[in-house]
Design an enzyme around this catalytic site. Structure first.
Site, PDB file in Angstrom:
ATOM      1  N   ARG A 228       0.837  -1.191   0.000  1.00 48.36           N
ATOM      2  CA  ARG A 228       0.000   0.000   0.000  1.00 48.36           C
ATOM      3  C   ARG A 228       0.878   1.249   0.000  1.00 48.36           C
ATOM      4  NH1 ARG A 228      -2.157  -3.732   3.454  1.00 48.36           N
ATOM      5  NH2 ARG A 228      -4.276  -4.454   2.952  1.00 48.36           N
TER       6      ARG A 228
ATOM      7  N   HIS B 147      -2.751   3.037  -5.033  1.00 55.28           N
ATOM      8  CA  HIS B 147      -3.317   1.833  -4.421  1.00 55.28           C
ATOM      9  C   HIS B 147      -3.764   0.836  -5.490  1.00 55.28           C
ATOM     10  CE1 HIS B 147      -5.024  -0.222  -0.876  1.00 55.28           C
ATOM     11  NE2 HIS B 147      -5.886  -0.701  -1.746  1.00 55.28           N
TER      12      HIS B 147
ATOM     13  N   TYR C  31      -5.117 -23.804   9.888  1.00 55.89           N
ATOM     14  CA  TYR C  31      -4.285 -24.990   9.765  1.00 55.89           C
ATOM     15  C   TYR C  31      -3.085 -24.785   8.850  1.00 55.89           C
ATOM     16  CZ  TYR C  31      -7.824 -27.607  12.275  1.00 55.89           C
ATOM     17  OH  TYR C  31      -8.666 -28.069  13.249  1.00 55.89           O
TER      18      TYR C  31
END
Length: 435
Positions: free
Chosen positions: A243, A333, A369
């Site tokens: 950004r 952006h 996980y």
């Protein structure tokens, strides 16, 4: 009736005992020698007991005066203990309002309580908007006297000029008045609901197409009147897929030139998580050149030219794109979307792309996980992107890379050596042109 001499002469006993005065007033002599004034009364048939202080701090005359006031309350059906508690709370509340009750004081306390967990840039923006549109109007007003109609009128006035700022101000006001409730200053929140403001016409940041990105990069190379640090900042936004604020607010302490990596701390990230950015050879070249341009004692990669203790101004890179004729076609952006679109179309791993963009995984169960950080794959992907950007700057045709050779795909990843062979001319000079 008691005398002061009797009270002074009273000796402690093994058990507490009473010295009665009149009308339910008595002294309770404790085994430890303390002498406590008490008033025993009945209200609606129920016995009550009021503490009136300790002798000698409260004299006999003082105790009788307080006793007389309490008896009057009992005669009117008012509980004297509750009446005294209400009076204390009223005095404390009045003092709180006097010291902390105006809008400016509440706003300052709220800012101190909530600002510590926010990014410095966010706090600066918040303070700037509050000081411009709320402080002049409400600073010295008691917060309990500010009405919903006043707040609505103020927000509508700002909305006519800057709709997004009006939305921000409404959010700030909600937090300020909630803080006032928690502080005991007010009972209800008068801030109007979101519906008083027009619905946001939410649009994604425009992103440059490959052709426009190529044109933009060549124009960026060609312009001779551009401050060199601004050019490097723009190129780093393109090459790192970070950004704009993450790049322009970057600090030298975050850069590890030996490891060719950039560790952006959590407090500077939108999601509040630290972000590791592998640096391509092109990025390394730019940073080495930037190091020679920036004063050695500078904290920031891109210090503000007017105030070196602050980073580059927020709109500098947007203004650059507008200056080069790309207003409406793309934003700094939007370079992230250009990066993402390119590799999604090429079939790169979505996980690797999203990690490069510092996005939180969409599937929370899978994210819980899958602890793999994809660091090697991210390094390959960003190096491939930097090489592709080289081709766009030179206006060369696409390399035609197949799906299976895009880094981060299921079938394998292109190595850094392969990237160098594919684009041996990679590298930048201080003018942004290939060396």
């Amino acid at each position: 009736m008691l005398t002061t001499l009797q009270i002074k002469s009273a000796k402690p006993a093994e058990r507490a005992y009473k010295l009665a005065d009149t009308g339910g007033l008595f002294v309770l002599v404790q085994p430890n020698g303390s002498k406590l004034w008490r008033y025993k009364f009945r209200l609606d048939g129920v016995e009550g007991l009021q503490a009136l202080g300790a002798f000698p701090e409260v004299t006999l005359a003082d105790a009788r005066l307080a006793h007389a006031e309490s008896r009057k309350l009992v005669a009117k059906g008012v509980h004297p203990v509750q009446a005294r508690r209400d009076e204390r709370e009223s005095r404390a509340h009045a003092e709180l309002h006097r010291v902390k009750g105006n809008f400016g004081a509440v706003c300052a306390d709220w800012n101190a309580a909530t600002g510590a967990v926010l990014r410095p840039a966010t706090v600066l923006q918040r303070n700037r908007e509050i000081e411009k549109d709320l402080t002049p109007r409400f600073k010295d007003r008691p917060i309990s006297k500010i009405t919903r109609l006043e707040l609505t009128a103020a927000l509508k006035e700002v909305e006519a000029r800057a709709p997004e700022v009006a939305r921000n101000l409404r959010n700030y006001l909600w937090g300020i008045f909630e803080y006032a409730i928690d502080s005991g200053l007010i009972a209800d929140n008068p801030v109007p609901p979101v519906r008083v403001l027009r619905k946001r016409n939410q649009e994604n940041h425009p992103a440059l197409s490959p052709d426009l990105l190529s044109e933009f990069l060549r124009k960026l190379d060609a312009i001779d009147t551009l401050h060199e640090q601004t050019r490097i900042a723009m190129l780093l936004v393109v090459l790192t897929a970070c950004r704009k604020a993450e790049v322009t607010g970057g600090k030298w302490s975050e850069i590890d030139l030996n490891a060719a990596a950039w560790e952006i701390p959590a407090y500077r990230m939108k999601a509040g998580r630290a972000h590791w950015v592998p640096l391509s050879r092109q990025c390394m070249k730019l940073l080495q050149e930037l190091r020679a341009l920036v004063p050695e004692d500078s904290v920031y990669l891109f210090p503000n030219r007017l105030d070196p203790d602050r980073p580059m101004a927020d709109r500098t890179l947007n203004a650059l794109m507008e200056r080069l004729g790309f207003s409406g076609d793309g934003t700094p952006h939007g370079m992230r979307a250009t990066f993402s679109t390119h590799f999604n179309a090429a079939g790169a791993s979505i996980d690797v792309i999203e990690h490069c963009l510092a996005h939180l995984p969409g599937n929370r169960v899978r994210a819980a996980y899958n602890r793999h950080a994809y660091q090697a794959e991210r390094r390959d992907l960003l190096q491939t992107w930097a090489n592709h950007v080289d081709q766009l700057r030179a206006n060369l045709p696409s390399s035609g890379r197949s799906r299976s050779t895009v880094p981060g795909t299921a079938k394998g990843a292109t190595t850094s050596g392969q990237c160098r062979r594919a684009c041996p001319t990679a590298g930048y000079t201080t003018k942004g042109r290939r060396s």
